[in-house]
Design a protein around this motif. Structure first.
Motif: not given
Length: 61
Positions: A31, A34-35, A38-39, A46, A49
């Protein structure tokens, strides 16, 4: 060393402490990665994810 004598056997053991612990295999969705993705992609990552997290949750007992 006088001639006719065999060379002594030298055994060297090096233990620097690296890798001395057990090997841990981590499974599942990363995670944190993936965060960050995404950012960095302003949210475009997203949906991927979410799909990966749902598929991972379906595989687990």
């Amino acid at each position: 060393m006088p001639p006719g004598y065999p060379m002594p056997i030298i055994s060297v053991t090096q233990n620097n402490g690296i890798g001395a612990g057990p090997i841990v295999v981590r499974r599942g969705v990363n995670h944190g990665l993936h965060l960050v993705l995404t950012l960095v992609t302003c949210g475009l990552w997203l949906p991927i994810w979410i799909i990966v997290a749902v598929l991972d949750a379906m595989k687990r007992p």
